[in-house]
Write a protein that holds these residues in place. Structure first.
Motif, PDB file in Angstrom:
ATOM      1  N   SER A 210     -19.660  50.248 -70.889  1.00 14.29           N
ATOM      2  CA  SER A 210     -19.090  50.006 -69.559  1.00 14.29           C
ATOM      3  C   SER A 210     -18.631  48.557 -69.407  1.00 14.29           C
ATOM      4  O   SER A 210     -17.572  48.288 -68.830  1.00 14.29           O
ATOM      5  CB  SER A 210     -20.119  50.343 -68.476  1.00 14.29           C
ATOM      6  OG  SER A 210     -20.494  51.709 -68.530  1.00 14.29           O
ATOM      7  N   ILE A 211     -19.427  47.620 -69.922  1.00 17.14           N
ATOM      8  CA  ILE A 211     -19.052  46.208 -69.873  1.00 17.14           C
ATOM      9  C   ILE A 211     -17.737  45.989 -70.626  1.00 17.14           C
ATOM     10  O   ILE A 211     -16.807  45.329 -70.134  1.00 17.14           O
ATOM     11  CB  ILE A 211     -20.168  45.322 -70.461  1.00 17.14           C
ATOM     12  CG1 ILE A 211     -21.395  45.314 -69.532  1.00 17.14           C
ATOM     13  CG2 ILE A 211     -19.664  43.895 -70.673  1.00 17.14           C
ATOM     14  CD1 ILE A 211     -22.601  44.614 -70.115  1.00 17.14           C
ATOM     15  N   ASN A 212     -17.662  46.563 -71.829  1.00 16.11           N
ATOM     16  CA  ASN A 212     -16.436  46.415 -72.623  1.00 16.11           C
ATOM     17  C   ASN A 212     -15.230  47.066 -71.935  1.00 16.11           C
ATOM     18  O   ASN A 212     -14.111  46.547 -71.990  1.00 16.11           O
ATOM     19  CB  ASN A 212     -16.627  47.032 -74.015  1.00 16.11           C
ATOM     20  CG  ASN A 212     -17.569  46.220 -74.879  1.00 16.11           C
ATOM     21  OD1 ASN A 212     -17.983  45.124 -74.513  1.00 16.11           O
ATOM     22  ND2 ASN A 212     -17.925  46.759 -76.027  1.00 16.11           N
ATOM     23  N   PHE A 213     -15.481  48.209 -71.288  1.00 17.10           N
ATOM     24  CA  PHE A 213     -14.377  48.948 -70.662  1.00 17.10           C
ATOM     25  C   PHE A 213     -13.815  48.197 -69.455  1.00 17.10           C
ATOM     26  O   PHE A 213     -12.589  48.069 -69.309  1.00 17.10           O
ATOM     27  CB  PHE A 213     -14.848  50.336 -70.243  1.00 17.10           C
ATOM     28  CG  PHE A 213     -13.759  51.187 -69.651  1.00 17.10           C
ATOM     29  CD1 PHE A 213     -12.650  51.555 -70.395  1.00 17.10           C
ATOM     30  CD2 PHE A 213     -13.834  51.611 -68.330  1.00 17.10           C
ATOM     31  CE1 PHE A 213     -11.632  52.331 -69.845  1.00 17.10           C
ATOM     32  CE2 PHE A 213     -12.836  52.386 -67.771  1.00 17.10           C
ATOM     33  CZ  PHE A 213     -11.734  52.744 -68.537  1.00 17.10           C
ATOM     34  N   VAL A 214     -14.693  47.672 -68.591  1.00 19.24           N
ATOM     35  CA  VAL A 214     -14.178  46.953 -67.425  1.00 19.24           C
ATOM     36  C   VAL A 214     -13.509  45.641 -67.858  1.00 19.24           C
ATOM     37  O   VAL A 214     -12.577  45.166 -67.194  1.00 19.24           O
ATOM     38  CB  VAL A 214     -15.286  46.671 -66.376  1.00 19.24           C
ATOM     39  CG1 VAL A 214     -15.850  47.974 -65.838  1.00 19.24           C
ATOM     40  CG2 VAL A 214     -16.381  45.785 -66.929  1.00 19.24           C
ATOM     41  N   SER A 215     -13.981  45.083 -68.987  1.00 21.01           N
ATOM     42  CA  SER A 215     -13.310  43.893 -69.522  1.00 21.01           C
ATOM     43  C   SER A 215     -11.898  44.232 -69.960  1.00 21.01           C
ATOM     44  O   SER A 215     -10.950  43.472 -69.718  1.00 21.01           O
ATOM     45  CB  SER A 215     -14.094  43.317 -70.706  1.00 21.01           C
ATOM     46  OG  SER A 215     -15.354  42.847 -70.301  1.00 21.01           O
ATOM     47  N   PHE A 216     -11.753  45.398 -70.588  1.00 21.53           N
ATOM     48  CA  PHE A 216     -10.418  45.848 -70.999  1.00 21.53           C
ATOM     49  C   PHE A 216      -9.518  46.055 -69.795  1.00 21.53           C
ATOM     50  O   PHE A 216      -8.347  45.648 -69.792  1.00 21.53           O
ATOM     51  CB  PHE A 216     -10.511  47.141 -71.810  1.00 21.53           C
ATOM     52  CG  PHE A 216      -9.181  47.842 -71.957  1.00 21.53           C
ATOM     53  CD1 PHE A 216      -8.262  47.409 -72.903  1.00 21.53           C
ATOM     54  CD2 PHE A 216      -8.839  48.905 -71.127  1.00 21.53           C
ATOM     55  CE1 PHE A 216      -7.019  48.024 -73.017  1.00 21.53           C
ATOM     56  CE2 PHE A 216      -7.614  49.529 -71.241  1.00 21.53           C
ATOM     57  CZ  PHE A 216      -6.696  49.091 -72.193  1.00 21.53           C
TER      58      PHE A 216
END
Length: 255
Positions: A210-216
Protein backbone atom coordinates in the motif's frame (compact mmCIF):
# COMPACT_ATOMS: atom_id res chain seq x y z
CA UNK A 1 24.47 -24.17 0.72
CA UNK A 2 23.42 -26.27 3.69
CA UNK A 3 19.71 -26.61 4.20
CA UNK A 4 18.34 -25.27 7.50
CA UNK A 5 15.23 -26.57 9.21
CA UNK A 6 13.41 -25.62 12.37
CA UNK A 7 14.96 -28.66 14.05
CA UNK A 8 18.49 -27.59 13.13
CA UNK A 9 19.55 -24.47 15.02
CA UNK A 10 23.25 -25.35 15.19
CA UNK A 11 24.28 -23.74 11.93
CA UNK A 12 27.21 -21.39 12.56
CA UNK A 13 26.80 -17.65 12.14
CA UNK A 14 29.49 -17.61 9.44
CA UNK A 15 27.60 -20.30 7.51
CA UNK A 16 24.39 -18.27 7.82
CA UNK A 17 26.08 -15.15 6.46
CA UNK A 18 27.51 -17.18 3.59
CA UNK A 19 24.07 -18.55 2.77
CA UNK A 20 22.41 -15.14 2.95
CA UNK A 21 25.01 -13.38 0.83
CA UNK A 22 24.83 -16.16 -1.75
CA UNK A 23 21.02 -16.09 -1.81
CA UNK A 24 20.88 -12.28 -2.02
CA UNK A 25 23.30 -12.31 -4.96
CA UNK A 26 21.24 -15.06 -6.58
CA UNK A 27 18.07 -13.00 -6.12
CA UNK A 28 19.74 -9.98 -7.73
CA UNK A 29 20.93 -12.12 -10.65
CA UNK A 30 17.42 -13.56 -11.12
CA UNK A 31 15.97 -10.03 -11.12
CA UNK A 32 18.46 -8.90 -13.76
CA UNK A 33 17.69 -11.94 -15.92
CA UNK A 34 13.93 -11.48 -15.49
CA UNK A 35 14.20 -7.81 -16.39
CA UNK A 36 16.30 -8.58 -19.46
CA UNK A 37 13.93 -11.26 -20.75
CA UNK A 38 10.77 -9.20 -20.30
CA UNK A 39 12.40 -6.12 -21.83
CA UNK A 40 12.87 -8.15 -25.02
CA UNK A 41 9.10 -8.36 -25.49
CA UNK A 42 7.83 -5.16 -23.84
CA UNK A 43 8.95 -1.55 -23.50
CA UNK A 44 6.45 -0.87 -20.72
CA UNK A 45 8.57 -0.12 -17.63
CA UNK A 46 5.93 -1.39 -15.20
CA UNK A 47 5.56 -4.67 -17.10
CA UNK A 48 9.34 -5.05 -17.04
CA UNK A 49 9.30 -4.44 -13.27
CA UNK A 50 6.57 -7.07 -12.88
CA UNK A 51 8.71 -9.60 -14.75
CA UNK A 52 11.77 -8.75 -12.66
CA UNK A 53 9.94 -8.97 -9.33
CA UNK A 54 7.96 -12.09 -10.26
CA UNK A 55 11.18 -13.95 -11.06
CA UNK A 56 12.61 -12.91 -7.70
CA UNK A 57 9.40 -13.85 -5.84
CA UNK A 58 9.41 -17.35 -7.34
CA UNK A 59 13.01 -17.78 -6.23
CA UNK A 60 12.19 -16.64 -2.69
CA UNK A 61 9.21 -19.00 -2.45
CA UNK A 62 11.54 -21.82 -3.50
CA UNK A 63 14.01 -20.59 -0.90
CA UNK A 64 11.43 -20.85 1.90
CA UNK A 65 11.09 -24.53 1.08
CA UNK A 66 14.82 -25.10 0.52
CA UNK A 67 15.80 -23.58 3.86
CA UNK A 68 13.02 -25.45 5.69
CA UNK A 69 11.36 -22.26 6.93
CA UNK A 70 7.76 -23.02 5.90
CA UNK A 71 7.00 -24.57 9.29
CA UNK A 72 8.26 -21.50 11.16
CA UNK A 73 6.34 -18.86 9.21
CA UNK A 74 3.62 -16.85 10.89
CA UNK A 75 1.32 -15.75 8.06
CA UNK A 76 -1.59 -14.39 10.10
CA UNK A 77 -1.47 -15.53 13.71
CA UNK A 78 -4.87 -14.79 15.25
CA UNK A 79 -3.63 -15.93 18.66
CA UNK A 80 -1.46 -12.78 18.67
CA UNK A 81 -4.34 -10.42 17.77
CA UNK A 82 -3.83 -8.38 20.95
CA UNK A 83 -0.45 -7.33 19.53
CA UNK A 84 -1.92 -6.19 16.20
CA UNK A 85 -2.19 -2.48 17.22
CA UNK A 86 1.58 -2.27 16.60
CA UNK A 87 0.70 -2.34 12.88
CA UNK A 88 -0.94 1.09 13.26
CA UNK A 89 2.45 2.84 13.22
CA UNK A 90 3.72 1.36 9.92
CA UNK A 91 0.19 1.68 8.47
CA UNK A 92 0.35 5.42 9.21
CA UNK A 93 3.02 5.67 6.51
CA UNK A 94 0.38 4.82 3.89
CA UNK A 95 -1.23 8.17 4.67
CA UNK A 96 2.09 10.00 5.00
CA UNK A 97 3.19 8.73 1.58
CA UNK A 98 0.02 9.87 -0.16
CA UNK A 99 0.79 13.00 -2.12
CA UNK A 100 -2.20 13.28 -4.38
CA UNK A 101 -2.95 11.29 -7.51
CA UNK A 102 -1.74 12.24 -10.94
CA UNK A 103 -3.59 11.33 -14.15
CA UNK A 104 -2.55 7.72 -14.58
CA UNK A 105 -4.81 5.68 -16.86
CA UNK A 106 -6.66 2.67 -15.43
CA UNK A 107 -4.41 0.11 -17.14
CA UNK A 108 -1.30 1.71 -15.66
CA UNK A 109 -2.86 1.85 -12.20
CA UNK A 110 -3.81 -1.84 -12.32
CA UNK A 111 -0.34 -2.82 -13.53
CA UNK A 112 1.23 -0.75 -10.76
CA UNK A 113 -1.04 -2.33 -8.14
CA UNK A 114 0.00 -5.81 -9.27
CA UNK A 115 3.66 -4.83 -9.27
CA UNK A 116 3.52 -3.38 -5.76
CA UNK A 117 1.95 -6.56 -4.38
CA UNK A 118 4.57 -8.76 -6.06
CA UNK A 119 7.52 -6.59 -5.04
CA UNK A 120 6.28 -6.19 -1.45
CA UNK A 121 5.78 -9.97 -1.18
CA UNK A 122 9.26 -10.62 -2.54
CA UNK A 123 10.95 -8.16 -0.17
CA UNK A 124 9.01 -9.19 2.94
CA UNK A 125 9.47 -12.93 2.37
CA UNK A 126 13.19 -12.48 1.71
CA UNK A 127 14.08 -9.91 4.37
CA UNK A 128 11.51 -10.59 7.10
CA UNK A 129 11.34 -14.39 6.74
CA UNK A 130 14.38 -16.01 5.14
CA UNK A 131 17.00 -13.56 6.41
CA UNK A 132 15.43 -13.10 9.84
CA UNK A 133 14.88 -16.79 10.54
CA UNK A 134 18.32 -17.85 9.35
CA UNK A 135 19.99 -15.13 11.39
CA UNK A 136 18.06 -16.10 14.52
CA UNK A 137 19.41 -19.65 14.05
CA UNK A 138 22.92 -18.31 13.55
CA UNK A 139 22.99 -15.94 16.53
CA UNK A 140 21.38 -18.59 18.74
CA UNK A 141 24.04 -21.15 17.75
CA UNK A 142 26.70 -18.54 18.53
CA UNK A 143 25.35 -18.29 22.07
CA UNK A 144 24.31 -14.66 21.68
CA UNK A 145 22.17 -13.44 24.60
CA UNK A 146 19.96 -11.32 22.30
CA UNK A 147 19.67 -13.45 19.13
CA UNK A 148 16.34 -11.97 17.99
CA UNK A 149 17.43 -8.34 18.41
CA UNK A 150 20.73 -9.03 16.63
CA UNK A 151 18.89 -10.86 13.83
CA UNK A 152 16.45 -7.96 13.39
CA UNK A 153 19.22 -5.36 13.24
CA UNK A 154 21.36 -7.43 10.87
CA UNK A 155 18.52 -8.38 8.51
CA UNK A 156 17.40 -4.74 8.40
CA UNK A 157 20.90 -3.52 7.55
CA UNK A 158 21.00 -6.12 4.78
CA UNK A 159 17.60 -4.86 3.59
CA UNK A 160 18.96 -1.33 3.51
CA UNK A 161 22.18 -2.32 1.79
CA UNK A 162 20.23 -4.23 -0.87
CA UNK A 163 19.04 -0.84 -2.16
CA UNK A 164 22.61 -0.10 -3.19
CA UNK A 165 21.87 -2.15 -6.31
CA UNK A 166 19.72 0.81 -7.46
CA UNK A 167 23.04 2.37 -8.38
CA UNK A 168 23.09 0.07 -11.41
CA UNK A 169 20.11 1.93 -12.87
CA UNK A 170 20.92 5.38 -11.42
CA UNK A 171 24.71 5.79 -11.16
CA UNK A 172 24.27 9.55 -10.89
CA UNK A 173 22.10 9.23 -7.74
CA UNK A 174 24.66 7.92 -5.23
CA UNK A 175 23.67 10.45 -2.56
CA UNK A 176 19.98 9.64 -2.85
CA UNK A 177 20.67 5.91 -2.79
CA UNK A 178 22.66 6.29 0.44
CA UNK A 179 19.60 7.99 1.87
CA UNK A 180 17.44 5.11 0.63
CA UNK A 181 19.74 2.63 2.37
CA UNK A 182 19.40 4.50 5.67
CA UNK A 183 15.62 4.90 5.68
CA UNK A 184 15.12 1.36 4.34
CA UNK A 185 17.12 0.09 7.34
CA UNK A 186 14.85 2.07 9.68
CA UNK A 187 11.78 0.59 7.95
CA UNK A 188 13.31 -2.89 8.17
CA UNK A 189 13.84 -2.64 11.92
CA UNK A 190 10.28 -1.45 12.53
CA UNK A 191 8.71 -4.04 10.23
CA UNK A 192 10.83 -6.92 11.54
CA UNK A 193 9.97 -6.06 15.14
CA UNK A 194 6.25 -6.00 14.25
CA UNK A 195 6.62 -9.44 12.68
CA UNK A 196 8.43 -10.83 15.72
CA UNK A 197 5.78 -9.51 18.10
CA UNK A 198 2.72 -10.52 16.04
CA UNK A 199 4.03 -13.58 14.15
CA UNK A 200 2.06 -12.28 11.15
CA UNK A 201 3.71 -11.40 7.83
CA UNK A 202 0.56 -10.83 5.73
CA UNK A 203 -0.33 -7.45 7.32
CA UNK A 204 3.22 -6.24 6.63
CA UNK A 205 2.97 -7.30 2.98
CA UNK A 206 -0.34 -5.39 2.68
CA UNK A 207 1.11 -2.29 4.37
CA UNK A 208 4.31 -2.45 2.31
CA UNK A 209 2.39 -2.81 -0.96
CA UNK A 210 0.00 0.00 0.00
CA UNK A 211 2.86 2.39 0.81
CA UNK A 212 4.48 1.66 -2.55
CA UNK A 213 1.16 2.01 -4.38
CA UNK A 214 0.21 5.41 -2.95
CA UNK A 215 3.77 6.56 -3.69
CA UNK A 216 3.24 5.54 -7.30
CA UNK A 217 -0.08 7.39 -7.47
CA UNK A 218 1.66 10.57 -6.37
CA UNK A 219 4.48 10.32 -8.88
CA UNK A 220 4.66 13.01 -11.52
CA UNK A 221 6.58 12.59 -14.76
CA UNK A 222 7.59 16.24 -14.65
CA UNK A 223 9.21 16.09 -11.20
CA UNK A 224 12.98 15.45 -11.24
CA UNK A 225 14.15 12.23 -9.57
CA UNK A 226 15.98 12.33 -6.23
CA UNK A 227 19.73 12.52 -6.87
CA UNK A 228 21.35 13.81 -3.68
CA UNK A 229 21.26 12.80 -0.02
CA UNK A 230 19.50 16.08 0.74
CA UNK A 231 16.67 14.97 -1.57
CA UNK A 232 16.01 11.97 0.70
CA UNK A 233 16.77 13.58 4.07
CA UNK A 234 13.10 14.30 4.72
CA UNK A 235 12.23 10.63 4.22
CA UNK A 236 15.09 9.58 6.50
CA UNK A 237 13.69 11.81 9.26
CA UNK A 238 10.11 10.65 8.70
CA UNK A 239 11.16 6.97 8.88
CA UNK A 240 13.22 7.43 12.06
CA UNK A 241 10.20 6.66 14.32
CA UNK A 242 10.10 3.14 12.82
CA UNK A 243 13.61 2.59 14.19
CA UNK A 244 12.43 3.75 17.62
CA UNK A 245 9.33 1.52 17.38
CA UNK A 246 11.44 -1.53 16.58
CA UNK A 247 13.91 -0.93 19.40
CA UNK A 248 11.05 -0.34 21.85
CA UNK A 249 9.21 -3.53 20.85
CA UNK A 250 12.42 -5.52 21.22
CA UNK A 251 13.60 -3.87 24.46
CA UNK A 252 13.07 -7.30 26.03
CA UNK A 253 14.05 -10.44 24.15
CA UNK A 254 10.79 -12.10 22.95
CA UNK A 255 10.28 -15.71 23.96
Amino acid sequence: MTCVSSSNSKLSLNAVFTQLCTFYLLAIAVQVIGRFLVSRVSENEIIIDIGENTAALLLVIRGLSYFGIWGEIGWFTTAKWKSFPVFLVPALYIVLNFNGAYGHDLSTVLQAALNTVISASFEELLCRLIALHLLIHGFTAQGNKRPILCAVLTSSLLFGFAHFTNLLNQPEALGAIIGQMIYASFIGIGFAACYIVTKSIVPLIVIHASINFVSFLGESKIEPPALTFEDTLGTVIVCFPLLLLGLWLLRHEPK
